[in-house]
Design an enzyme around this catalytic site. Structure first.
Site, PDB file in Angstrom:
ATOM      1  N   GLY A 175       0.743  -1.152   0.019  1.00 50.14           N
ATOM      2  CA  GLY A 175      -0.101   0.085  -0.071  1.00 50.14           C
ATOM      3  C   GLY A 175       0.740   1.397  -0.042  1.00 50.14           C
ATOM      4  O   GLY A 175       0.662   2.088  -0.580  1.00 50.14           O
ATOM      5  N   ASP A 176       1.776   1.066   0.740  1.00 49.56           N
ATOM      6  CA  ASP A 176       2.863   2.384   0.726  1.00 49.56           C
ATOM      7  C   ASP A 176       3.636   2.727  -0.531  1.00 49.56           C
ATOM      8  O   ASP A 176       3.710   3.743  -1.094  1.00 49.56           O
ATOM      9  CB  ASP A 176       3.836   2.226   1.928  1.00 49.56           C
ATOM     10  CG  ASP A 176       3.315   2.429   3.274  1.00 49.56           C
ATOM     11  OD1 ASP A 176       2.823   3.590   3.766  1.00 49.56           O
ATOM     12  OD2 ASP A 176       3.379   1.382   4.035  1.00 49.56           O
TER      13      ASP A 176
END
Length: 404
Positions: free
Chosen positions: A175-176
């Protein structure tokens, strides 16, 4: 503040100065990517421990080896952004920068006197990349958000794992990284817009959950059109058949036999000419209806062979297939080496470290590893001197703990 190398014509982002205020993964990964293509990235870290990533996962010589990848091609200045003097120095740096990267909770920079209204007046051409859990607006903007939560809210976690079992993560902070890549696209787009439209900067607002949602393929339209809620499917790719992981004598292989002609060649290779010539299996729609039967047929064939035997046979038949690699497999693979995707980098502590190469591959202006990751505050004195501060000024700031 730029280096001699940044003046070379084959450096894509020559002359671009980036101030990185982010920590850990999302903001710094965007800074890493810009730095690999020539941007001068000045990373601001808090005095003391610095960016927490310095101490994440496995440490060598007291520093995370992850840090050595994430922070290459950057300069480090240790600056207390909670102090008025530190905020003033940050504003001076931002005044002459092209890009500011931050991934604090919304409102943090505003509380330090560095909101967009202030910074854009100070530097009208500034491009400000803001990465946060849920974006700078909306009812969730003030909630703390990590990449893992973005993966859950973006719909990814619901699809990972085996049917009926607890959702699992993919093993990395995807996600990052997705947010960082979207942010990098935004920065490059804004730099182009600034160049052709009068030099005006803008804010790029990236939310972790939105970056994940953006890669969820047909998830939303399938729900809109059919009310379909896609569920976890293990290693299979639902609706695309056959495409799955299959057990061999000594491991697993991924086989993607979902193209019409590829499917025929796959079935011929495993000795199932009857399935290859079955008119009901001529297209993906028909194959999807009988995916259990097809997976079973392929599994019977792979179960009697080694991974190498399967890959050799499918390679000759031009059927896409691959071994499920461990890191040891990756490092030993000659293809990665041939494309400079495993390279040796010497750290500032003096030891050599194998690290991933630079992606994407630009033929005319390739990305490079120009410098290894800095120690905390390695470049503080140099950066402040370039701002015009005297040695006495620097000594006073250091005595107050504003810099380190």
């Amino acid at each position: 503040m730029k280096t001699d190398e940044q003046d070379r014509p084959d450096v894509a982002l020559r002359g671009i100065r980036v101030i990185e205020m982010g920590q850990l993964i999302a903001g710094p990964f965007a800074g890493k990517t810009l730095g690999e293509f020539g941007a001068d990235v000045i990373k601001i870290e808090p005095p003391g421990a610095g960016d927490p990533l310095r101490n994440w996962r496995m440490l060598k010589e007291g520093t995370s080896v992850w840090w050595q990848v994430q922070s290459r091609n950057k300069r480090s200045i240790a600056l207390d952004l909670r102090s008025p003097e530190g905020q003033d120095i940050a504003r001076q740096l931002i005044a002459s920068a092209d890009v500011l990267i931050e991934n604090f909770r919304p409102g943090t920079l505003e509380s330090w006197g560095m909101g967009w209204d202030v910074l854009s007046e100070l530097n009208p051409g500034l491009i400000m990349l803001r990465i946060s859990g849920y974006g700078q607006t909306g009812p969730y903007r003030d909630l703390p958000g990590f990449g893992a939560i973005g993966e859950a809210m973006g719909g990814l976690r619901h699809l990972t794992g085996e049917p009926g079992r607890v959702p699992v993560r993919c093993g990395i902070s995807i996600g990052d990284t997705l947010a960082a890549l979207h942010g990098t696209i935004g920065v490059l787009t804004a730099l182009h817009h600034r160049k052709v439209n009068g030099g005006k900067g803008q804010v790029i607002d990236v939310a972790l959950n939105e970056a994940v949602l953006n890669v969820m393929e047909s998830l939303i339209p399938e729900y809109s059109a059919f009310g379909a809620v896609r569920e976890a499917a293990g290693s299979a790719l639902p609706g695309i058949s056959p495409s799955n992981a299959y057990r061999c004598v000594d491991g697993y292989v991924l086989i993607a036999g979902n193209g019409d002609s590829i499917f025929k060649r796959l079935m011929q290779t495993i000795g199932r000419d009857d399935l290859a010539e079955d008119p009901g299996l001529a297209d993906n729609a028909g194959r999807t209806k009988r995916v259990v039967e097809l997976d079973a047929a392929i599994g019977v064939w792979t179960a009697t062979k080694t991974v190498v035997e399967v890959l050799d046979a499918l390679g000759q038949a031009r059927v896409p297939a691959g071994k499920v690699y461990t890191v040891a497999d990756i490092v030993a693979d000659p293809h990665y080496r041939a494309r400079d995707m495993i390279v040796s980098q010497t750290t500032r502590d003096g030891y050599a470290l194998d690290v991933p190469g630079v992606v994407p591959k630009l033929m005319g202006t390739p990305g490079t590893i120009r410098s290894s990751a800095p120690g905390l505050g390695d470049d503080t004195d140099n950066v402040l001197a370039q701002l015009g501060l005297s040695e006495k000024d620097v000594d006073v700031l250091r005595s107050k703990g504003v810099i380190a």
